[in-house]
Structures are given as structure tokens and as C-alpha cells.
Design a protein around this motif. Structure first.
Motif, PDB file in Angstrom:
ATOM      1  N   GLY A 181     -54.086  16.764  17.456  1.00  0.00           N
ATOM      2  CA  GLY A 181     -53.294  15.854  18.285  1.00  0.00           C
ATOM      3  C   GLY A 181     -54.180  14.789  18.907  1.00  0.00           C
ATOM      4  N   ALA A 182     -55.366  15.201  19.310  1.00  0.00           N
ATOM      5  CA  ALA A 182     -56.322  14.247  19.892  1.00  0.00           C
ATOM      6  C   ALA A 182     -56.755  13.211  18.856  1.00  0.00           C
ATOM      7  N   VAL A 183     -56.962  13.649  17.617  1.00  0.00           N
ATOM      8  CA  VAL A 183     -57.350  12.715  16.543  1.00  0.00           C
ATOM      9  C   VAL A 183     -56.263  11.657  16.359  1.00  0.00           C
ATOM     10  N   LEU A 184     -55.015  12.111  16.339  1.00  0.00           N
ATOM     11  CA  LEU A 184     -53.891  11.193  16.133  1.00  0.00           C
ATOM     12  C   LEU A 184     -53.830  10.148  17.255  1.00  0.00           C
ATOM     13  N   ALA A 185     -53.924  10.608  18.479  1.00  0.00           N
ATOM     14  CA  ALA A 185     -53.824   9.684  19.636  1.00  0.00           C
ATOM     15  C   ALA A 185     -55.012   8.717  19.659  1.00  0.00           C
ATOM     16  N   MET A 186     -56.193   9.250  19.403  1.00  0.00           N
ATOM     17  CA  MET A 186     -57.414   8.430  19.409  1.00  0.00           C
ATOM     18  C   MET A 186     -57.331   7.352  18.322  1.00  0.00           C
TER      19      MET A 186
END
Ligand code: NAD
Length: 272
Positions: A181-186
Motif C-alpha cells: 500500500g505504501a508503494v502504491l501511495a508513494m
């Protein structure tokens, strides 16, 4: 003629780095990139395997240019070293495939995931992608248009997220899901911030893919079937089916594709 043949290759002359290139999706993408005319830098924490992978690329595509280099994506100096090696050897960087990631077999639900598994997962899957993006941007800012070589400005960065960013996994892996999820947002924010520099960022969101990472995690028939039941096509995907999409995202064919969650999941998140 040979010239017009190579001009049709979708990654002709482009310099590409792949992290986690020794296995699974990274290895298949290294082969596809070489097939499409890219100069390929394979990096992986597994030193022996990454050199073998580079040999395989050169064996399959004898006219291609490729080399392997050891790097742990969770160490910034390692990633900076890979980017430097690419620029020293090939003169520039056009494509960064931030693919390295782990799905720890001991990853579990909120109650049972150990803190050290949580921290290791975030260090590789999140911080590793940040380092890759940071050093790609620094290198790609030096790119100048060379239209006669088919090289545009900027570059393309592809970060590997997962379908678990979109739907919860029934076989718990909370640290992994949070990390992706962090990868997607970043990736979305990077896509906006660097768009006017001509550097594109997209997330690749694979469904369940038959690689050592998934097979080691789904290590009982129950876990395997619990995941397989959600695959509309009745099968897991193959790594090469991801690699073909990565070629598209890396190439100028996707010149107006930016900030997407690029689903290659066999329809998993569309179905119930
Ligand atoms: P894989 O295990 O076959 O390959 C991963 C490679 O990354 C290995 O060669 C490993 O040595 C390397 N690696 C691990 N830690 C590293 C580190 N710290 N630094 C550098 N390299 C490291 O797995 P795969 O399935 O090909 O996974 C590739 C990516 O795809 C991962 O980010 C994974 O989370 C993601 N993904 C996989 C699936 C799936 O079902 N297989 C689904 C969604 C997303």
C-alpha cells in the motif's frame, strides 16, 4: 535491414536497471528487456544467482549488453552503487524497475506478526523502493533528448506493488500488504512531482504469480487453494506475463501512462 529491425525494438538503446533480477518476475523481465533491445543491469541481494541470471540473458540474446551486480535494496549505498555502475558502463539511465521485495513466510495477521518481520518487510519493500526512486531521479535528471537514437527525455520508473493493495488477502500477510500500500501511495506522489521533468512513475500490481516468493508463502495445500479460488482464470499467473507488461510501461509506447495502478491480475480484483 538490421537498423530498421532494431529501431522497431521497443526498448532499443534504453539503459534499464532491474532490482530482484535473479528470480521470478525480475528474471523474466531481464530477459524481455534484452529481447527488446535494452542494455540491462541486473541487481539482486543474491550475488551468485544474479551473475547466473546475467549469463542467462547473454546466452539467450548474444548481441545484448547486460551485467549482474550485487545490491541489497534496503541499503542506500548499494542502490547508489548500482545506478553509478549503470551510468559508468552505459552512459545514462532510462528505466528503473524497482521489483525486489519479500513476502516473509512468517508474515501473519495483526496479532501474530513479529515486529522483526514487520520491520524487515518495510525496510526492503518500502524503503528499498524509495532508495531506488531517489537514485533513479538523480540519474534521469541528466538525460537529454536523443531522438535519432529513439531516446526521449526523462525516464520511466516502475514500482512493484500488488493486488493486495486493492483487496484484503484471505491468507494473512499484514506486513506485506501494508508495505505494498505504501508503494502504491508513494508512486502516485512521485508521478505528480516529477511529471514535468518527463520522468514517469507507475505501479505494477501483479495478481498471484507462480514464483518462489508465492510458493514459499502458500506452503500448505489449504493456503494454496484459499488463494487459487480467487483467481478468475483458475490459475496463477506466470512471471513472463508480468514481464510483458513491464516492457510496455518501460517503453515510449506508454508515454502518456503516469501514476497508474497497472493491474496484471487475471481479473482478480474485478470479480467476487
Ligand atoms: P522472487 O522471490 O521469485 O524474486 C525476488 C527476488 O528479489 C529474489 O531474487 C531475491 O533474492 C531478491 N531480493 C530479496 N530481497 C532483496 C533485497 N533486500 N535486495 C535485493 N534483492 C532482493 O519473487 P517475485 O514473485 O518475482 O517477486 C518480485 C516482486 O513482485 C516483489 O516485489 C513481490 O512482492 C511482487 N509481487 C509478487 C507476487 C507473486 O504472487 N509472486 C504478487 C504481487 C507482487
Amino acid at each position: 535491414s538490421l537498423t530498421s529491425m532494431s529501431a522497431r525494438l521497443r526498448l532499443h538503446n534504453k539503459v534499464a536497471i532491474i532490482t530482484g533480477a535473479a528470480s521470478g518476475i525480475g528474471l523474466e523481465t531481464s530477459l524481455q528487456f534484452a529481447a527488446e533491445g535494452a542494455r540491462v543491469v541486473l541487481s539482486d541481494v543474491n550475488e551468485e544467482a544474479v551473475h547466473k541470471a546475467a549469463e542467462l540473458v547473454l546466452k539467450n540474446f548474444p548481441t545484448s549488453e547486460a551485467f549482474g551486480i550485487k545490491a541489497d535494496v534496503s541499503k542506500e549505498t548499494d542502490i547508489a552503487g548500482v545506478v553509478e555502475a549503470a551510468v559508468v558502463k552505459f552512459g545514462r539511465l532510462d528505466v528503473m524497475f524497482n521489483n525486489a521485495g519479500i513476502m516473509h513466510p512468517a508474515d501473519d495477521d495483526a496479532v501474530n506478526t513479529e515486529e522483526k518481520i514487520w520491520d524487515l518487510t518495510q525496510a526492503i519493500n518500502v524503503k528499498g523502493v524509495w532508495y531506488g526512486c531517489k537514485h533513479a531521479v538523480i540519474a534521469m535528471r541528466n538525460n537529454k533528448p536523443e531522438p535519432e537514437k529513439g531516446l526521449g527525455i526523462g525516464g520511466s520508473v516502475i514500482n512493484v506493488a500488488s493486488f493486495v493493495c486493492k483487496v484484503g488477502a484471505a491468507t494473512p500477510q499484514l506486513a506485506y500488504t501494508a508495505s505494498k500500500g505504501a508503494v502504491l501511495a508513494m508512486t502516485r506522489e512521485l508521478a505528480m512531482v516529477h511529471a514535468r521533468e518527463g520522468i514517469r512513475f507507475n505501479s505494477l500490481c501483479p495478481g498471484p504469480i507462480k514464483t518462489p516468493l508465492l510458493m514459499d508463502f502458500l506452503n500448505t495445500p489449504e493456503k494454496l487453494n484459499r488463494r487459487l479460488v480467487h483467481c478468475p482464470m483458475g490459475r496463477f499467473g506466470e512471471a513472463v506475463e508480468q514481464a510483458k507488461s513491464v516492457v510496455f510501461l518501460a517503453s515510449d509506447d506508454s508515454s502518456y501512462v503516469n501514476g497508474t495502478d497497472f493491474m496484471v491480475d487475471g481479473g482478480l480484483i474485478a470479480c467476487y
